[in-house]
Design a protein around this motif. Structure first.
Motif, mmCIF file in Angstrom:
data_model
loop_
_atom_site.group_PDB
_atom_site.id
_atom_site.type_symbol
_atom_site.label_atom_id
_atom_site.label_comp_id
_atom_site.label_asym_id
_atom_site.label_seq_id
_atom_site.Cartn_x
_atom_site.Cartn_y
_atom_site.Cartn_z
ATOM 1 N N THR A 123 0.835 -1.204 0.000
ATOM 2 C CA THR A 123 0.000 0.000 0.000
ATOM 3 C C THR A 123 0.870 1.255 0.000
ATOM 4 N N ALA A 124 2.016 1.192 0.705
ATOM 5 C CA ALA A 124 2.932 2.333 0.727
ATOM 6 C C ALA A 124 3.525 2.567 -0.660
ATOM 7 N N ALA A 125 3.951 1.490 -1.304
ATOM 8 C CA ALA A 125 4.538 1.616 -2.651
ATOM 9 C C ALA A 125 3.500 2.160 -3.635
ATOM 10 N N ALA A 126 2.263 1.692 -3.476
ATOM 11 C CA ALA A 126 1.191 2.154 -4.366
ATOM 12 C C ALA A 126 0.935 3.648 -4.165
ATOM 13 N N ALA A 127 1.015 4.099 -2.903
ATOM 14 C CA ALA A 127 0.807 5.522 -2.617
ATOM 15 C C ALA A 127 1.896 6.367 -3.267
ATOM 16 N N ALA A 128 3.113 5.838 -3.278
ATOM 17 C CA ALA A 128 4.210 6.580 -3.905
ATOM 18 C C ALA A 128 3.966 6.738 -5.401
ATOM 19 N N VAL A 129 3.486 5.673 -6.020
ATOM 20 C CA VAL A 129 3.241 5.697 -7.464
ATOM 21 C C VAL A 129 2.065 6.612 -7.806
ATOM 22 N N ALA A 130 0.995 6.501 -7.011
ATOM 23 C CA ALA A 130 -0.215 7.274 -7.295
ATOM 24 C C ALA A 130 -0.109 8.712 -6.796
ATOM 25 N N GLY A 131 0.804 8.949 -5.839
ATOM 26 C CA GLY A 131 0.917 10.291 -5.261
ATOM 27 C C GLY A 131 -0.174 10.563 -4.237
ATOM 28 N N GLN A 132 -0.932 9.551 -3.940
ATOM 29 C CA GLN A 132 -2.038 9.681 -2.991
ATOM 30 C C GLN A 132 -2.337 8.324 -2.371
ATOM 31 N N VAL A 133 -3.100 8.339 -1.297
ATOM 32 C CA VAL A 133 -3.514 7.068 -0.707
ATOM 33 C C VAL A 133 -4.382 6.360 -1.729
#
Ligand code: SF4
Lengths: 198, 465
Positions: B446-456
């Motif tokens: 979930t943290a890696a996904a937030a980095a990619v998306a720029g958001q939660v």
């Protein structure tokens, strides 16, 4: 450890719940290698703005409230095992913390440093907060020998639990290490019997 | 009546009862680090005492260490002093130190297991609440204060009162995109930050059994976040396979003998627990926290709730205000500035592999700073060897040197005031990652996904794409 003496004092109310040890003493103040001086940074980020000026609305900055007793919401002292939290409260001048329940490690650390954690029921805790609110200067009495906390005005005596061994330690200023060192022979015997490889 | 695993281990370590109910407990392994040990060493020196069993203590420097240029002297003066003090004390008292520059250095709860120092059936303590991590191997492991560190130094024993026992059973199969971090965040959200106080927890059930040792450690690590003294999982073949061949594991025939002993470590069928909870793995989704304690967690698909009955509305409101959230708003879509992948909860090689697999071919959003801090030198070395470090770099992540880092911000790695950080660590307390920092706890995925998306964001949407 200093002996725990009977206390008659007004109390400071901190109704917040789940107060964690990162609030009691933030990590950046854990770099000292002695036990002294932590009181200055007790509740640092609740007590001071980032420029070092006191935050007016925080209870410890309100001259109306003072005393040796801190009364806090449930689950006080959760989080980190840092004993610095107990040192900071003691160094600041607190000798007793009252709450409806304490985090385990904090409770142990407090007892090992002459700071008495008193657990009361949620109803009594509310009553205590009300008593302080109606008269901030009113004095509570803590009698460890008889395990009672006396409330002001009503004069109600609330009894509290404490492990009998820990009570003796507090009253006499003994710490666990003295006791453990006296068991050296038993410890070595235990090691031999269990075949602990040393 | 049968015995719980916890009681089997505890009973085997009682040296003597104490009038009044406490017990003197023998400690097999003692880990120390630079922050909670100096006053304990001073106490010994004042009394003129040696360390009683120096061979049973392992030291490392982790909390204060920089995560860049570890070959240079530590710039920050107080940090340097504390780390030097540890080195000096270990030399003086004859203790093994895996300090900066040593190939075994790392976060204390990462190196113990990876070196095989942590073994089933042991009692293990450290002046650090996340000592509960080691319980994943089927041992009684818990955090202690500095006075107790001194007691263990001097006598290899502690005075303890026996906690109550709780069992948390998670059965069923985990859904895709759900990691063990989500399991424990889910459990804590159900039990609350104080729900385990007074208990030692055993985690059981088919979902727990299916986990790797790394994933089990993540769960036991966060036991303290619901107030439990510790958490443990009965050892099984997964445990034995993990331990085989590690530096301090028993070797050869000794290993087989040890395994036979370890196989007796389980809760008897008719053992009684003081409290039991059962959860269904299928109900668990990727989790995030929205408040300022780890019990304030929700599924990433949910919106920020209001105070529940029994929750103090003032405390709850203060938490939301600190976090800049409002009840009813969707957490997914919240813009974030930082991602921190690390800490003793999620910095092991498996965590890094999961993140690398996800990040391959992706890139972080431009406005996000993303940092991966491996848990130990060994993890760092392996990540490089497996080519993970390269994937991180290509994704725009900063791959650092090992330590606690932004988990508690004792070194330079801090999150600025008011900014959001999706973090794989274990505490979202106010100011934990720096004064005014806003922490959202989550799994490494979930943290890696937030980095990619720029958001939660719900990682599962990016996994399908
Ligand atoms: S990584 Fe964080 S939680 Fe773990 S030992 Fe270090 S500071 Fe404590």
């Amino acid at each position: 450890m200093e002996k725990f003496k009977a206390i008659k004092s007004s109390a400071v109310p901190l109704p917040a719940e789940d107060v964690d040890t990162d609030q009691i003493i933030p990590a950046r103040f854990l770099k000292a290698t002695t036990r002294e001086g932590f009181g200055d940074n007790l509740f640092r980020d609740w007590r001071y703005n980032s420029d070092g000026t006191p935050k007016k609305d925080f209870i410890l900055n309100n001259p109306v409230y003072a005393g040796d007793i801190l009364v806090a919401g449930k689950n006080f002292g959760c989080g980190s095992s840092r004993e610095h939290a107990a040192w900071a409260l003691y160094d600041f001048g607190f000798r007793v913390v009252v709450s409806s329940f304490f985090a385990d490690i904090f409770k142990g650390n407090a007892l090992n440093n002459g700071l008495l954690p008193i657990t009361v029921s949620p109803e009594i805790l509310d009553e205590i907060f009300l008593a302080i609110e109606s008269n901030p200067g009113a004095e509570f009495s803590v009698d460890l020998e008889n395990q009672t906390l006396e409330l002001p005005v009503s004069g109600k005596k609330v009894s509290f639990d404490i492990d009998p061994y820990k009570k003796t330690c507090l009253l006499n200023g003994y710490d666990d290490l003295d006791y453990l060192l006296s068991l050296k022979d038993k410890i070595e015997q235990f090691e031999r019997e269990r075949g602990v490889v040393i | 009546m049968g015995k719980t695993l916890f009681d089997k281990i505890w009973d085997a370590h009682v040296v003597s009862p104490v009038p009044g109910g406490m017990e003197v407990l023998y400690i097999d392994r003692h880990f120390i680090h630079e922050v909670t040990s100096p006053q304990a060493f001073d106490g010994l020196a004042e009394r003129g005492l040696p360390v009683f069993r120096p061979g049973q203590t392992v030291a490392t420097a982790d909390h204060n260490v920089p995560t860049r240029d570890q070959h240079l002297p530590i710039r920050e003066e107080l940090s340097r002093f504390q780390v030097e003090k540890l080195t000096e004390n270990c030399r003086k008292f004859g203790l093994e130190l895996y300090g900066l520059g040593h190939p075994y250095q790392g976060i204390v709860h990462v190196i113990g297991p990876e070196l095989g120092v942590t073994q089933p059936g042991m009692t293990i303590v450290c002046g650090d609440s996340h000592t509960s991590t080691h319980g994943a191997f089927g041992c009684i492991a818990f955090g202690i204060g500095t006075s107790q560190v001194e007691q263990v130094f001097a006598t290899q024993c502690l005075l303890q009162s026996r906690p109550k026992r709780m069992r948390i059973t998670v059965d069923g199969q985990l859904r895709p995109g759900v990691l063990s971090k989500d399991i424990i965040l889910y459990i804590i959200s159900r039990l609350t930050a104080g729900g385990g106080t007074g208990y030692f927890v055993e985690y059981a059930g088919s979902a727990i059994r299916s986990l790797s040792m790394e994933a089990r450690m993540t769960i036991c690590n966060m036991s303290i976040e619901m107030g439990a003294r510790g958490g443990l999982i009965a050892p099984d073949q997964v445990t034995f396979d993990y331990l085989k061949g590690r530096k301090f594991s028993p070797q050869g025939a000794d290993f087989d003998a040890a395994t036979a002993r370890w196989k007796t470590l389980f809760s008897d069928e008719d053992a009684v627990f003081d409290k039991e909870y059962n959860f269904d793995a299928a109900d668990i989704e990727p989790m995030v926290t929205f408040g300022t304690n780890p019990g304030m967690g929700i599924k990433v698909t949910q919106s920020v709730p209001g105070a529940k009955p029994g929750e103090n509305p003032a405390t709850f409101g203060k938490a939301l205000e600190y976090m800049g959230f409002e009840s009813g708003e969707s957490i997914s879509g919240k813009k974030i500035q930082h991602v921190f992948i690390g800490s003793c909860t999620n910095s092991r090689i498996e965590d890094l592999r999961v993140v690398a697999r996800f990040l391959k071919g992706k890139r972080k959003a431009d406005h996000v700073t993303a940092m991966i801090v491996p848990g130990s030198q060994q993890v760092a070395a392996q990540a490089k060897e497996e080519g993970l470090a390269e994937i991180f770099q290509e994704a725009g992540f900063d791959f650092r040197e090992p330590g606690c880092s932004a988990c508690l911000g004792m070194n330079e790695d801090k999150i600025p005031q008011g900014e959001y950080c999706v973090s794989t660590s274990n505490r979202n307390f106010e100011g934990r990652q720096g004064p005014g920092a806003r922490t959202i706890l989550a799994s490494p995925l979930t943290a890696a996904a937030a980095a990619v998306a720029g958001q939660v964001t719900d990682v599962r949407e990016l996994m399908i794409a």
